[in-house]
Design an enzyme around this catalytic site. Structure first.
Site, PDB file in Angstrom:
ATOM      1  N   GLY A  73       0.843  -1.194   0.000  1.00  0.00           N
ATOM      2  CA  GLY A  73       0.000   0.000   0.000  1.00  0.00           C
ATOM      3  C   GLY A  73       0.878   1.242   0.000  1.00  0.00           C
ATOM      4  O   GLY A  73       2.078   1.161   0.285  1.00  0.00           O
ATOM      5  N   GLN A  75       1.267   3.424   2.084  1.00  0.00           N
ATOM      6  CA  GLN A  75       1.947   3.660   3.360  1.00  0.00           C
ATOM      7  C   GLN A  75       2.771   2.450   3.805  1.00  0.00           C
ATOM      8  O   GLN A  75       3.050   2.286   4.996  1.00  0.00           O
ATOM      9  CB  GLN A  75       0.929   4.030   4.452  1.00  0.00           C
ATOM     10  CG  GLN A  75       0.477   5.471   4.384  1.00  0.00           C
ATOM     11  CD  GLN A  75       1.664   6.458   4.393  1.00  0.00           C
ATOM     12  OE1 GLN A  75       2.680   6.241   5.049  1.00  0.00           O
ATOM     13  NE2 GLN A  75       1.532   7.538   3.657  1.00  0.00           N
ATOM     14  N   SER A  76       3.168   1.615   2.873  1.00  0.00           N
ATOM     15  CA  SER A  76       3.930   0.413   3.228  1.00  0.00           C
ATOM     16  C   SER A  76       5.336   0.758   3.735  1.00  0.00           C
ATOM     17  O   SER A  76       6.118   1.422   3.035  1.00  0.00           O
ATOM     18  CB  SER A  76       4.041  -0.488   1.994  1.00  0.00           C
ATOM     19  OG  SER A  76       5.070  -1.433   2.166  1.00  0.00           O
ATOM     20  N   ASN A  77       5.629   0.285   4.938  1.00  0.00           N
ATOM     21  CA  ASN A  77       6.996   0.428   5.464  1.00  0.00           C
ATOM     22  C   ASN A  77       7.946  -0.462   4.673  1.00  0.00           C
ATOM     23  O   ASN A  77       9.098  -0.114   4.437  1.00  0.00           O
ATOM     24  CB  ASN A  77       7.038   0.006   6.936  1.00  0.00           C
ATOM     25  CG  ASN A  77       6.136   0.848   7.802  1.00  0.00           C
ATOM     26  OD1 ASN A  77       6.333   2.051   7.917  1.00  0.00           O
ATOM     27  ND2 ASN A  77       5.133   0.232   8.401  1.00  0.00           N
ATOM     28  N   CYS A  79       7.795  -1.246   1.546  1.00  0.00           N
ATOM     29  CA  CYS A  79       8.160  -0.610   0.267  1.00  0.00           C
ATOM     30  C   CYS A  79       9.199   0.485   0.508  1.00  0.00           C
ATOM     31  O   CYS A  79      10.197   0.574  -0.220  1.00  0.00           O
ATOM     32  CB  CYS A  79       6.915  -0.030  -0.409  1.00  0.00           C
ATOM     33  SG  CYS A  79       5.839  -1.312  -1.095  1.00  0.00           S
TER      34      CYS A  79
END
Ligand SMILES: Cc1ncc(COP(=O)(O)O)c(C=O)c1O
Length: 326
Positions: A73, A75-77, A79
């Site tokens: 997503g 807000q993926s940490n 990523c």
């Protein structure tokens, strides 16, 4: 055990500290609580994924990759940390997100932009929509003559999960040095790889604690199956012949609220409590909800002063800025 022979590239600052949380312990009036500070792994603002990326990106380099593609997503940490790791190794990061570009560029997404990652949106709300697009993006890159390395959502594959076998070993040394024997290790469970790696490590090193995950996204049954399967596969990868008994797969549910990524009142209370007792920041998506789960188990009387609990702080603080005011 052949953990030490699997190619690994150092990306995290290890060992992460294991800190007592005396004011949190006192406020909750239950078990002694220690915090394993994997929010301090250092890479791209820190978090649990640094440990997984040490193995995954070593594999990428061994295969001659010039581009790293992963998904999640906005807000993926995972990523954000993958993009930072790619940059550190001179590789180009490509991130595939579900949905459409959000109205506001904050938190992890802001950091992805600073890292200069290529951002691709599936335009579909379903989280699984990224899985197919990831394959298509890699195929397109190959046609352009690039060499992409694909990391599935969360990096939850045995090679990445081996990073948490390393963490289990690290903790054994810290417990020995401190003369403590924890009874439980709590963590947030999303794609299940962190818990699976920890569990594989606990089985491999015959640890005396229970690994307890708190699901923040997937249904309980799915987590139990995934954690056990991934733990089993991780053990095989590191060369340990052992079975993971189903009773050792402990996942708690009931703390997700309205859904993944949507803050809960209990999570927000947990974030404030941790900040106001220990000066540490949890996040609304993962660690806040996991801590809310731990607090609830203490309030139910399941964990008492007889127990010693390690709370694995897996990072995620950038998401606080994307949920400002909640
Ligand atoms: C801050 C944070 N904590 C915990 C997790 C959960 O880890 P896993 O996906 O390995 O279950 C994640 C996953 O992205 C995370 O970003």
């Amino acid at each position: 055990m052949r953990l030490s022979t699997i190619p690994r590239i150092r990306l995290a600052t290890l060992p992460t500290p294991l800190q007592d949380a005396p004011r949190l312990t006192e406020t909750l009036g239950g078990p002694r609580i220690l915090i394993k500070r994997d929010d301090l792994t250092g890479l791209g603002m820190g978090g649990n994924k640094a440990r997984k990326l040490e193995f995954l990106l070593a594999d990428a380099l061994a295969g001659g990759a010039d581009t790293v593609v992963t998904a999640g997503g906005p807000q993926s940490n995972h990523c954000r940390m993958t993009a930072a790791a790619a940059r550190r190794l001179g590789l180009h990061p490509v991130l595939v997100f579900y949905g459409d570009p959000p109205a506001e560029t904050q938190g992890n997404l802001l950091l992805d932009g600073i890292l200069g990652a290529t951002l691709i949106y599936t335009g579909k709300r379903e989280r699984a929509s990224v899985d197919r697009t990831l394959e298509v993006v890699c195929a397109n890159l190959r046609e352009e003559g690039r060499i992409p390395y694909a990391i599935p959502r969360g990096g939850a594959v045995p090679l990445g999960d081996a990073g948490y076998v390393v963490c289990a070993l690290e903790m054994e040394t810290q417990f020995f040095e401190r003369g403590i024997q924890p009874t439980h290790v709590f963590c947030a469970t999303g794609s299940c790889g962190t818990q699976a790696g920890l569990l594989a490590g606990a089985v491999a090193y015959r640890a005396g604690y229970r690994v307890c995950g708190v699901t923040v996204s997937r249904p309980l049954d799915e987590c139990r199956v995934r954690v056990r399967r991934l733990a089993q596969e991780t053990l095989a990868l590191v060369g340990v012949e052992a079975d993971v008994p189903p009773e050792q797969v402990v996942v708690y549910g009931g703390y997700i609220g309205q859904g993944y990524g949507i803050p809960t009142a209990e999570g927000t209370e947990a974030i404030r409590l941790l900040a106001q007792t220990e000066g540490l920041f949890a996040d609304p998506v993962y660690t806040g909800k996991a801590l809310a789960g731990l607090i609830d188990r203490i309030r139910r009387g399941e964990l008492t002063s007889e127990h010693t609990v390690v709370f694995l702080h897996t990072g995620g603080a950038p998401a606080l800025f994307a949920h400002a005011g909640r």
